[in-house]
Scaffold this active site. Structure first.
Site, short mmCIF file in Angstrom:
data_model
loop_
_atom_site.label_atom_id
_atom_site.label_comp_id
_atom_site.label_asym_id
_atom_site.label_seq_id
_atom_site.Cartn_x
_atom_site.Cartn_y
_atom_site.Cartn_z
N GLN A 173 1.16 -1.62 0.52
CA GLN A 173 0.12 -0.04 -0.26
C GLN A 173 0.46 1.16 -0.59
OE1 GLN A 173 -2.78 0.72 3.09
NE2 GLN A 173 -3.78 2.32 2.96
N HIS A 219 -8.31 2.54 -0.97
CA HIS A 219 -8.70 2.75 -2.01
C HIS A 219 -9.35 1.22 -2.56
CE1 HIS A 219 -4.87 2.93 -1.82
NE2 HIS A 219 -3.97 2.65 -2.69
N HIS A 248 -8.98 -0.98 -6.13
CA HIS A 248 -8.60 -0.55 -7.60
C HIS A 248 -9.39 -1.57 -8.64
CE1 HIS A 248 -4.05 0.73 -6.32
NE2 HIS A 248 -4.81 -0.30 -5.67
P1 AMP Z 1 -1.54 1.27 -4.02
O1 AMP Z 1 -0.47 1.14 -3.99
O2 AMP Z 1 -2.61 0.64 -3.80
O3 AMP Z 1 -1.59 1.82 -2.26
O4 AMP Z 1 -2.24 2.42 -5.13
C1 AMP Z 1 -2.14 3.57 -4.60
C2 AMP Z 1 -2.31 3.46 -5.90
O5 AMP Z 1 -2.09 5.20 -6.35
C3 AMP Z 1 -0.98 3.18 -7.14
O6 AMP Z 1 -1.76 2.94 -8.10
C4 AMP Z 1 -0.38 5.14 -8.29
O7 AMP Z 1 -0.38 5.06 -9.13
C5 AMP Z 1 -2.12 5.52 -7.40
N1 AMP Z 1 -1.84 7.19 -7.62
C6 AMP Z 1 -1.02 8.12 -7.02
N2 AMP Z 1 -1.14 9.36 -6.91
C7 AMP Z 1 -2.17 9.25 -8.28
C8 AMP Z 1 -2.67 10.46 -8.64
N3 AMP Z 1 -1.91 11.67 -7.77
N4 AMP Z 1 -3.89 10.18 -9.14
C9 AMP Z 1 -4.41 8.86 -9.59
N5 AMP Z 1 -3.48 8.33 -9.00
C10 AMP Z 1 -2.63 8.47 -8.09
#
Ligand code: AMP
Length: 111
Positions: A91, A97, A99
């Site tokens: 994470q 969030h 996905h």
């Molecule tokens: P996780 O690794 O499950 O915490 O997922 C976080 C997600 O947020 C990753 O897939 C990133 O690519 C995405 N992310 C990070 N910054 C942004 C942003 N500014 N807008 C949209 N997605 C983002």
């Protein structure tokens, strides 16, 4: 509090919003891992899956994904919903969030 997804929800950081209801915002992942990669986030700041205790928000998150998937015609081909929680799951943003991944053949088990 410094939280990337709270800033996106507030609109101070831009995002490509695809869905919104009273409790949930959904926007395109900036680094998509499939042709369709959407993040569904509760508008209230919740760090992790286990900290989401409000049943109204829990329901709203699942309803949001179901509505979006129906509206986008994803039901026939299918999709995957992923929640990464904590360090072992990598994470990277400390705001819960979900996905939604679709648009290609996904592999199992995940890496
Ligand atoms: P996780 O690794 O499950 O915490 O997922 C976080 C997600 O947020 C990753 O897939 C990133 O690519 C995405 N992310 C990070 N910054 C942004 C942003 N500014 N807008 C949209 N997605 C983002």
């Amino acid at each position: 509090m410094d939280c990337l997804f709270c800033s996106i929800i507030e609109g101070t950081i831009p995002s490509d919003v695809v869905y919104e209801n009273d409790h949930v915002l959904a926007f395109r992942d900036v680094d998509p891992q499939s042709p369709l990669h959407i993040l569904f986030v509760p508008k209230v700041h919740v760090r992790r899956f286990s900290e989401l205790s409000d049943p109204t928000v829990q329901t709203a998150l699942f309803q949001a994904i179901a509505e979006y998937a129906q509206a986008e015609g994803l039901e026939e081909d299918g999709y995957r919903i992923v929640i990464n929680t904590g360090q072992l799951a990598q994470q990277s943003v400390d705001h819960l969030h979900l996905h939604l991944l679709s648009g290609r053949q996904l592999q199992w088990p995940p890496g």
